[in-house]
Design a protein around this motif. Structure first.
Motif, mmCIF file in Angstrom:
data_model
loop_
_atom_site.group_PDB
_atom_site.id
_atom_site.type_symbol
_atom_site.label_atom_id
_atom_site.label_comp_id
_atom_site.label_asym_id
_atom_site.label_seq_id
_atom_site.Cartn_x
_atom_site.Cartn_y
_atom_site.Cartn_z
ATOM 1 N N PRO A 490 0.827 -1.208 0.000
ATOM 2 C CA PRO A 490 0.000 0.000 0.000
ATOM 3 C C PRO A 490 0.860 1.256 0.000
ATOM 4 O O PRO A 490 1.868 1.330 0.695
ATOM 5 N N SER A 491 0.443 2.235 -0.796
ATOM 6 C CA SER A 491 1.241 3.443 -0.982
ATOM 7 C C SER A 491 1.100 4.399 0.197
ATOM 8 O O SER A 491 0.441 4.112 1.193
ATOM 9 N N PHE A 492 1.727 5.555 0.087
ATOM 10 C CA PHE A 492 1.864 6.507 1.197
ATOM 11 C C PHE A 492 0.539 7.019 1.749
ATOM 12 O O PHE A 492 0.345 7.098 2.956
ATOM 13 N N GLY A 493 -0.376 7.404 0.847
ATOM 14 C CA GLY A 493 -1.662 7.925 1.290
ATOM 15 C C GLY A 493 -1.772 9.439 1.260
ATOM 16 O O GLY A 493 -2.577 10.021 1.990
ATOM 17 N N LYS A 494 -0.989 10.100 0.419
ATOM 18 C CA LYS A 494 -1.051 11.563 0.308
ATOM 19 C C LYS A 494 -2.017 11.944 -0.814
ATOM 20 O O LYS A 494 -1.687 11.842 -1.986
ATOM 21 N N GLY A 495 -3.190 12.388 -0.417
ATOM 22 C CA GLY A 495 -4.212 12.727 -1.405
ATOM 23 C C GLY A 495 -4.506 14.214 -1.462
ATOM 24 O O GLY A 495 -5.653 14.604 -1.676
ATOM 25 N N THR A 496 -3.498 15.048 -1.250
ATOM 26 C CA THR A 496 -3.700 16.498 -1.248
ATOM 27 C C THR A 496 -2.845 17.168 -2.316
ATOM 28 O O THR A 496 -1.817 16.629 -2.741
#
Length: 752
Positions: A490-496
């Protein structure tokens, strides 16, 4: 852990220092004070953040408390310097940092920093005193090496005991590596002395940047303050070019040392600068006198060497093979545009045996989504772009008749949003790629509008925990379209989404520089309506998770934006992988169960996770020596396997690239007339390594470069498995036309 060694915040600040190119040498007891321009920059930054941020938050008492906590954490993340009493004496201002910013009076945050410097000097001085004592390594005690979540120690006695254990651990690591007492004492004393030396080079600009980032990141993790030099370095990273001489420099002790010479650069073409040379002085042009740079911060030296294209710089060099009293030489160079090719997209081809045939998989490694915005704005036909480079590589891979293409985005932290959209367009015909929602809840759809595909065959994307932002946009779009197989963790999770806002527009004149804000202005969403924020992209086929979600990734931040969903965009999936994925996963599981190197790596990952969870290391020599002997035995067994004639009969075979071979041969002959032999693979990427107890600059430069060379040559077990998975896909599609018509309905003929 996020910060594993002393002075991480301090050393990070050194690399993005804001002040003048010529530093003022500070005394040990120098009191650092804010400058008028900084107080004004802080005020303007607060106004911008309060109005333009995606999640605007008032600068009030509540925010002041967040800034207070984050500022102390930024200065002393491992809680090694301050005591609870130090924190308590500033409790009265806990809710007044908002007033400090709005009232243009930063004496309090600078006062906190000056106390930190005092405590820092005290703790390091005590550590050096401990080196004169004798440690008892027969006692059963342990050291908590990750203290980020620990409480502040209550008393001086407790913090002295903490430092006793820390120094004892530093000593034991070197002892286990075979060093004698005198060597250990000398190494550690020099190490601790260098900590003090580096701390004294911090300026008021560094302190201001640390404090402003404590404010910005209290709003949201990806909002930052960038001083002028930090802004310049950010721009260089995006465009992958700068104007200079083509040397990679580093500080070793008090010297500025040439670590690498870029081939084809002014330094490289001159033949007068070699790896290991020491730079003693710099004259920034023909007329300026030579300025001695011994003991300077590396970024100050770099700032003096950089300059406009076609301008002249002179260097006072002490050659690598000369003693400290050796003869110096003066080298004059003309600055040119330097391309950072190491960070550009690169390709390789692997062959996998499939019965009597061979499957060829092209791998494109993309370290970042780079784009030279300024060159594109000028309509420069040769502007640097990740998408343009990948498109060129895909043309080459087509000519080399690969069956499948893997885009390797491991540790790609993102970059240009537009590049993520355009890169996706190379693999789909037309359609939406990502949705953006701003602070007003207005949703915009970013789409690929260019007809056709650069590559219409099967493909995959390899990701890990370090794949963030633009990488996640690309991987998510490929997954939502059913266009390719997502492999990894699973990737980092930066959705901004961030934008750069220059504060200099508020400056009273051109001589005053307020820096820039990198602030979050929107959140991006997948075309299926979900977001990668917090959760990241979940791969279709999972590989061992090497990262730690508690300490790395969006979920490790205490103020990350939540996961939400919006209405999906209007799009039509181009392929359906649902039937194929379980088959690929089953083949993958069967293969790795028999792959010794894959199992060894999995064991190492499990061991590291256990160590992180335990967060304690024994200070008993017998216990540690037994642990080391076990690890050494395991490492030797694995090394012997890797060096055997047939370490892995089914490993993908890397096909040599003719252009790269020619380049390497030319570089080798430029040095000694001989072509360097290919390094032997004696390690696996990501595997545990034997601890030598040293820090980077304590090893010789030659040893450090050899270690990097060996790391590059190490067997990439995860990449090999990803290549196998894509080779399996090719076999399935070539033998099952019904499945091929579902996975690649627009390109069935290409897989027959």
């Amino acid at each position: 852990m996020k910060k594993q060694m002393l002075l991480v915040a301090m050393l990070a600040a050194l690399s993005v220092q804001v002040g003048a190119a010529v530093p003022e040498k500070a005394a040990a007891d120098t009191v650092i004070k804010p400058q008028p321009g900084q107080t004004q920059a802080a005020l303007w930054a607060s106004r911008v953040l309060g109005k333009l941020h995606y999640k605007p938050m008032p600068l009030d008492d509540a925010m002041s408390e967040k800034i207070f906590d984050r500022y102390f954490k930024s200065l002393d993340s491992e809680k090694l310097f301050f005591t609870q009493a130090d924190i308590d004496q500033y409790t009265i201002v806990r809710t007044r940092l908002d007033d400090a910013i709005l009232g243009e009076n930063l004496s309090v945050p600078f006062g906190i920093y000056n106390l930190y410097q005092q405590r820092f000097a005290e703790r390091i001085s005590y550590a050096r005193e401990l080196l004169k004592t004798k440690f008892d390594f027969a006692t059963d005690e342990s050291y908590q090496y990750d203290r980020e979540k620990a409480d502040w120690v209550k008393s001086d006695a407790e913090i002295r005991d903490l430092w006793r254990k820390r120094v004892k651990n530093d000593w034991l690591r070197l002892k286990l590596a075979g060093k004698d007492d005198k060597s250990i004492r000398d190494t550690l004393d020099k190490r601790y002395e260098s900590y003090i030396s580096r701390s004294r080079k911090l300026t008021n600009e560094d302190v201001f940047q640390i404090f402003m980032n404590a404010y910005a990141m209290s709003i949201e993790p990806h909002t930052n303050y960038l001083g002028p030099r930090a802004s310049e370095n950010f721009d260089i990273a995006m465009r992958l070019s700068l104007e200079g001489i083509g040397c990679v420099l580093q500080t070793r002790e008090e010297y500025t040392v040439v670590r690498e010479v870029v081939p084809g650069s002014p330094a490289g073409l001159s033949g007068k600068i070699k790896v290991g040379d020491r730079i003693f002085g710099v004259a920034k042009d023909d007329k300026s006198p030579m300025t001695e740079v011994l003991g300077w911060r590396i970024d100050d030296v770099v700032a003096l060497i950089r300059g406009p294209k076609d301008s002249t710089v002179r260097l006072d060099i002490l050659p690598a093979d000369a003693g400290v009293d050796g003869k110096h030489t003066t080298v004059t160079l003309v600055r040119k545009k330097i391309s950072m090719e190491e960070q550009s997209a690169k390709k390789s081809i692997y062959e996998v045996k499939d019965g009597a045939v061979k499957r060829r998989v092209g791998v494109i490694s993309l370290p970042t989504f780079y784009l030279d915005f300024e060159a594109r704005r000028r309509n420069d036909p040769d502007y640097k772009s990740a998408t343009r480079d990948v498109a060129r590589l895909l043309v080459e891979l087509k000519k080399e008749k690969v069956d499948n293409v893997l885009i390797d985005l491991r540790n790609n932290g993102g970059g240009s949003l537009s590049e993520a959209v355009e890169l996706t367009g190379l693999f789909i015909d037309k359609g939406p790629v990502v949705q953006q929602r701003n602070a007003d809840n207005k949703v915009e759809v970013e789409s690929d509008t260019n007809a056709g595909m650069a590559w219409d065959g099967p493909m995959g994307v390899l990701i890990n925990r370090g794949s963030a932002s633009a990488s996640e946009i690309f991987a998510a779009a490929i997954q939502d379209y059913g266009r390719g197989v997502i492999i990894g963790e699973p990737s980092f999770g930066k959705g901004t989404v961030q934008t750069i806002f220059p504060l200099d527009r508020f400056a009273p004149n051109d001589k005053v520089h307020y820096g820039e804000l990198k602030l979050t202005v929107a959140q991006f969403f997948r075309i299926n309506g979900g977001t990668t924020q917090l959760r990241g992209v979940t791969p279709d086929i999972k590989l061992p998770t090497m990262g730690d979600s508690d300490t790395f990734g969006e979920s490790s931040y205490d103020n990350a934006l939540p996961w939400v969903a919006i209405k999906p965009a209007v799009y039509i999936p181009v392929g359906d992988l649902k039937e194929m994925l379980p088959i690929l996963d089953k083949k993958h599981e069967s293969r790795v169960a028999k792959d010794k190197d894959f199992q060894y790596l999995s064991e190492d990952i499990a061991l590291v996770k256990k160590q992180r969870k335990d967060n304690l290391i024994s200070l008993n020599e017998a216990v540690r020596r037994k642990e080391r002997e076990t690890q050494d035995a395991r490492a030797k067994l694995r090394e012997a396997r890797l060096l055997s004639p047939v370490p892995g009969a089914d490993d993908p075979i890397l096909i040599p690239d003719a252009k790269e071979l020619a380049k390497q041969a030319a570089a080798a002959k430029a040095g000694n007339g001989k072509t360097a032999a290919a390094p032997k693979v004696a390690a696996v990427k990501g595997a545990l390594r034997t601890d030598d107890g040293l820090q980077g600059d304590e090893r010789t430069l030659a040893a450090e470069l050899d270690a990097e060379k060996a790391a590059k040559a190490a067997k990439d077990v995860l990449l090999n498995e990803a290549v196998h998975i894509l080779a399996d896909e090719v076999s399935l599609l070539k033998t099952d036309t019904r499945m091929a018509s579902r996975v690649l309905p627009y390109a069935v003929d290409s897989v027959k």
